[in-house]
Design a protein around this motif. Sequence first.
Motif, PDB file in Angstrom:
ATOM      1  N   ILE A 112     -25.567  23.795  12.750  1.00  0.00           N
ATOM      2  CA  ILE A 112     -25.193  23.782  11.379  1.00  0.00           C
ATOM      3  C   ILE A 112     -23.991  23.010  11.170  1.00  0.00           C
ATOM      4  O   ILE A 112     -23.835  22.014  10.195  1.00  0.00           O
ATOM      5  CB  ILE A 112     -24.968  25.160  10.793  1.00  0.00           C
ATOM      6  N   LEU A 113     -22.939  23.396  12.043  1.00  0.00           N
ATOM      7  CA  LEU A 113     -21.421  22.393  11.922  1.00  0.00           C
ATOM      8  C   LEU A 113     -21.618  21.003  12.348  1.00  0.00           C
ATOM      9  O   LEU A 113     -21.133  20.263  11.519  1.00  0.00           O
ATOM     10  CB  LEU A 113     -20.422  23.051  12.711  1.00  0.00           C
ATOM     11  N   LEU A 114     -22.397  20.646  13.158  1.00  0.00           N
ATOM     12  CA  LEU A 114     -22.580  19.203  13.453  1.00  0.00           C
ATOM     13  C   LEU A 114     -23.334  18.544  12.374  1.00  0.00           C
ATOM     14  O   LEU A 114     -22.731  17.500  12.187  1.00  0.00           O
ATOM     15  CB  LEU A 114     -23.477  19.075  14.964  1.00  0.00           C
ATOM     16  N   VAL A 115     -24.449  19.188  11.937  1.00  0.00           N
ATOM     17  CA  VAL A 115     -25.022  18.364  10.632  1.00  0.00           C
ATOM     18  C   VAL A 115     -24.289  18.302   9.576  1.00  0.00           C
ATOM     19  O   VAL A 115     -24.435  17.328   8.921  1.00  0.00           O
ATOM     20  CB  VAL A 115     -26.450  19.270  10.342  1.00  0.00           C
ATOM     21  N   THR A 116     -23.381  19.358   9.213  1.00  0.00           N
ATOM     22  CA  THR A 116     -22.535  19.215   8.126  1.00  0.00           C
ATOM     23  C   THR A 116     -21.487  18.084   8.255  1.00  0.00           C
ATOM     24  O   THR A 116     -21.052  17.339   7.284  1.00  0.00           O
ATOM     25  CB  THR A 116     -21.891  20.546   7.871  1.00  0.00           C
ATOM     26  N   ARG A 117     -21.102  18.170   9.633  1.00  0.00           N
ATOM     27  CA  ARG A 117     -19.940  17.077   9.953  1.00  0.00           C
ATOM     28  C   ARG A 117     -20.609  15.773  10.223  1.00  0.00           C
ATOM     29  O   ARG A 117     -19.850  14.565   9.522  1.00  0.00           O
ATOM     30  CB  ARG A 117     -19.329  17.468  11.386  1.00  0.00           C
ATOM     31  N   PHE A 118     -21.597  15.609  10.622  1.00  0.00           N
ATOM     32  CA  PHE A 118     -22.029  14.048  10.901  1.00  0.00           C
ATOM     33  C   PHE A 118     -23.380  13.703   9.925  1.00  0.00           C
ATOM     34  O   PHE A 118     -23.387  12.424  10.031  1.00  0.00           O
ATOM     35  CB  PHE A 118     -22.465  13.794  12.172  1.00  0.00           C
ATOM     36  N   GLY A 119     -23.966  14.853   9.468  1.00  0.00           N
ATOM     37  CA  GLY A 119     -25.169  14.311   8.698  1.00  0.00           C
ATOM     38  C   GLY A 119     -24.500  13.616   7.128  1.00  0.00           C
ATOM     39  O   GLY A 119     -23.395  14.107   6.761  1.00  0.00           O
ATOM     40  N   VAL A 120     -25.542  12.875   6.646  1.00  0.00           N
ATOM     41  CA  VAL A 120     -25.157  12.390   5.239  1.00  0.00           C
ATOM     42  C   VAL A 120     -26.226  12.603   4.324  1.00  0.00           C
ATOM     43  O   VAL A 120     -27.376  12.751   4.574  1.00  0.00           O
ATOM     44  CB  VAL A 120     -24.975  10.914   5.614  1.00  0.00           C
ATOM     45  N   GLY A 121     -25.840  12.889   3.170  1.00  0.00           N
ATOM     46  CA  GLY A 121     -26.756  12.923   1.885  1.00  0.00           C
ATOM     47  C   GLY A 121     -27.554  13.899   2.200  1.00  0.00           C
ATOM     48  O   GLY A 121     -27.421  15.232   2.364  1.00  0.00           O
ATOM     49  N   PHE A 122     -29.095  13.947   2.140  1.00  0.00           N
ATOM     50  CA  PHE A 122     -29.769  15.117   2.129  1.00  0.00           C
ATOM     51  C   PHE A 122     -29.999  15.885   3.379  1.00  0.00           C
ATOM     52  O   PHE A 122     -29.874  17.126   3.313  1.00  0.00           O
ATOM     53  CB  PHE A 122     -31.191  14.502   1.893  1.00  0.00           C
ATOM     54  N   PHE A 123     -29.624  15.089   4.585  1.00  0.00           N
ATOM     55  CA  PHE A 123     -29.500  15.959   5.805  1.00  0.00           C
ATOM     56  C   PHE A 123     -28.367  16.797   5.778  1.00  0.00           C
ATOM     57  O   PHE A 123     -28.369  18.090   6.319  1.00  0.00           O
ATOM     58  CB  PHE A 123     -29.350  14.896   7.092  1.00  0.00           C
ATOM     59  N   ALA A 124     -27.141  16.382   5.072  1.00  0.00           N
ATOM     60  CA  ALA A 124     -26.225  17.456   5.026  1.00  0.00           C
ATOM     61  C   ALA A 124     -26.274  18.464   4.222  1.00  0.00           C
ATOM     62  O   ALA A 124     -25.928  19.579   4.410  1.00  0.00           O
ATOM     63  CB  ALA A 124     -24.805  16.705   4.622  1.00  0.00           C
ATOM     64  N   ASN A 125     -27.184  18.518   3.293  1.00  0.00           N
ATOM     65  CA  ASN A 125     -27.587  19.445   2.299  1.00  0.00           C
ATOM     66  C   ASN A 125     -28.445  20.492   2.998  1.00  0.00           C
ATOM     67  O   ASN A 125     -28.787  21.625   2.615  1.00  0.00           O
ATOM     68  CB  ASN A 125     -28.052  18.966   0.958  1.00  0.00           C
ATOM     69  N   ILE A 171     -29.075  21.893  -7.875  1.00  0.00           N
ATOM     70  CA  ILE A 171     -28.110  21.108  -8.526  1.00  0.00           C
ATOM     71  C   ILE A 171     -27.459  20.116  -8.373  1.00  0.00           C
ATOM     72  O   ILE A 171     -27.238  19.045  -8.743  1.00  0.00           O
ATOM     73  CB  ILE A 171     -27.187  22.393  -9.559  1.00  0.00           C
ATOM     74  N   ALA A 172     -26.442  20.349  -7.182  1.00  0.00           N
ATOM     75  CA  ALA A 172     -25.917  19.442  -6.148  1.00  0.00           C
ATOM     76  C   ALA A 172     -26.794  18.357  -5.580  1.00  0.00           C
ATOM     77  O   ALA A 172     -26.331  17.056  -5.658  1.00  0.00           O
ATOM     78  CB  ALA A 172     -25.273  20.023  -4.906  1.00  0.00           C
ATOM     79  N   LEU A 173     -28.201  18.486  -5.210  1.00  0.00           N
ATOM     80  CA  LEU A 173     -29.034  17.565  -4.882  1.00  0.00           C
ATOM     81  C   LEU A 173     -29.179  16.664  -6.213  1.00  0.00           C
ATOM     82  O   LEU A 173     -29.381  15.472  -5.905  1.00  0.00           O
ATOM     83  CB  LEU A 173     -30.365  18.239  -4.279  1.00  0.00           C
ATOM     84  N   VAL A 174     -29.696  17.182  -7.297  1.00  0.00           N
ATOM     85  CA  VAL A 174     -29.842  16.300  -8.507  1.00  0.00           C
ATOM     86  C   VAL A 174     -28.657  15.338  -8.636  1.00  0.00           C
ATOM     87  O   VAL A 174     -28.770  14.120  -9.060  1.00  0.00           O
ATOM     88  CB  VAL A 174     -30.073  17.116  -9.690  1.00  0.00           C
ATOM     89  N   SER A 175     -27.639  15.797  -8.553  1.00  0.00           N
ATOM     90  CA  SER A 175     -26.040  15.002  -8.665  1.00  0.00           C
ATOM     91  C   SER A 175     -26.042  14.038  -7.749  1.00  0.00           C
ATOM     92  O   SER A 175     -25.823  12.682  -8.051  1.00  0.00           O
ATOM     93  CB  SER A 175     -24.955  15.767  -8.938  1.00  0.00           C
ATOM     94  N   MET A 176     -26.739  14.147  -6.485  1.00  0.00           N
ATOM     95  CA  MET A 176     -26.419  13.262  -5.259  1.00  0.00           C
ATOM     96  C   MET A 176     -27.372  12.284  -5.322  1.00  0.00           C
ATOM     97  O   MET A 176     -27.233  11.167  -5.158  1.00  0.00           O
ATOM     98  CB  MET A 176     -26.562  14.194  -4.115  1.00  0.00           C
TER      99      MET A 176
END
Length: 456
Positions: free
Chosen positions: A184-197, A309-314
């Motif tokens: 979870i931490l690795l994806v949050t740190r290095f993931g972008v956009g949808f994958f980070a969410n 809601i964050a996904l709509v914004s993104m």
Amino acid sequence: MNSKPSDMHPVDSVPPIGALGALALQHVLTMYAGAITVPLLVASALKLSPEHAAYLVSADLFACGLVTLLQCLGVGPIGIRLPVIMGVTFVGVMPAIAIASQPGLGLTAVYGAAIAAGLIVLPLVPMVGRMRSILTPTVTGTAMLLIGLSLVGVALDWAAGGRGAPDYGSPTNLMLAAATIATILLVTRFGVGFFANCAILIGMSSGYVLAALLGMVDVADVKAAPALQLVTPFHFGLPVFDPAAIASMVIVILVTLVESSGMLTMLGDVVERPTTPRDLARGLRADCAGAVIGGLFNSVPYTSYAQNIALVSMTGVRSRFVCAGAAAIMLLLALFPKLSALVAAIPPSVLGGAALVLFGMVAASGIRSLSAARLDRSREDLLVVGISLGVGLIPTFNPRFFAAAPEILAPFTHSGVLLGIITAIALNAFLRAGGASADAEDSVPNDSVPAVAAGA
């Protein structure tokens, strides 16, 4: 691309079917981890069979789909008609477990309380604006912090292998929980956009795969589950309407409505369709209807999910029909018990790793709300938070503290969340009587706050 009238708002536009399906699936994946955690938590706390746990997952997805459709598309005066994904609220988890754990009540009393509370609060929707003076950031922040702290203990039990497990606390269980958190931490740190969410969902999936490779996933219940099964009302029996349980669920829904009003107002700004009082009332009525629908279909109250809601914004995709498509996917997923059984077969240690992050974030959101309450300037607010946290944590630290209390009060005395919320509301009303405020003459110097907080 679909053509649309030049005066049509993007919220009311319908993307091409292929794009709509992909965007809808993205919303489902974003909310899925949070949605399935609640029924699994309830099933684990009540020691339900794997079959019943799987059914709770299906019921939750089904009710999520129905309430999301109601909120996005609207029926008369119900539904805000914005791109909203509705999911089961964490506010109701511990009260529901407290109700269901009482002899003579069980899950049917939870569902009866949800149905009755939704109907009771529905006419009160126009008063939600006034409730903000009662359910202040100090009160709601304390509530969210208590919810997170109460659930962290459950997450730790899961991470160790589940209470009562013969291998409780084994290195393998702890390793799986740690691997899930690390992913979870690795994806949050290095993931972008949808994958980070989707970091929590990806972490759970990777932990699941690792557990399967270690031979720790039992798929016997998956094989035994039917290929198709309808989610039916009152699966566990006719609802039981217990007065104390209903009162506790009314408090849950009132807190949820205040939280939802902020979420829906923010969503209106995100999609550039400002939320009017009439719009907000329609959205909050859908929340009340969601409690009723949840009770009918074996689940608990619902609220709008912040991550969507964050996904709509993104993404910038503002069509409410995308979220309606997500609702259709959830309804479809609920028809496949094998999928729900596969979810219910997640090893507790994997679920515990993900839940530790998820519940910690719930507590952190409470801290964020408290940071907006200007605690550094108000003795009164510090007292509200300090005493309410102390009272709210009584069932967590000393479950027998209220052993001599009347049994009718059990839904309250066994739920630290409700105890804390009631205490916060009462203290806030008492200490603010007469118009007390965080003005200079009532405030405390910044350098004295740590001492006051530590003393509390």
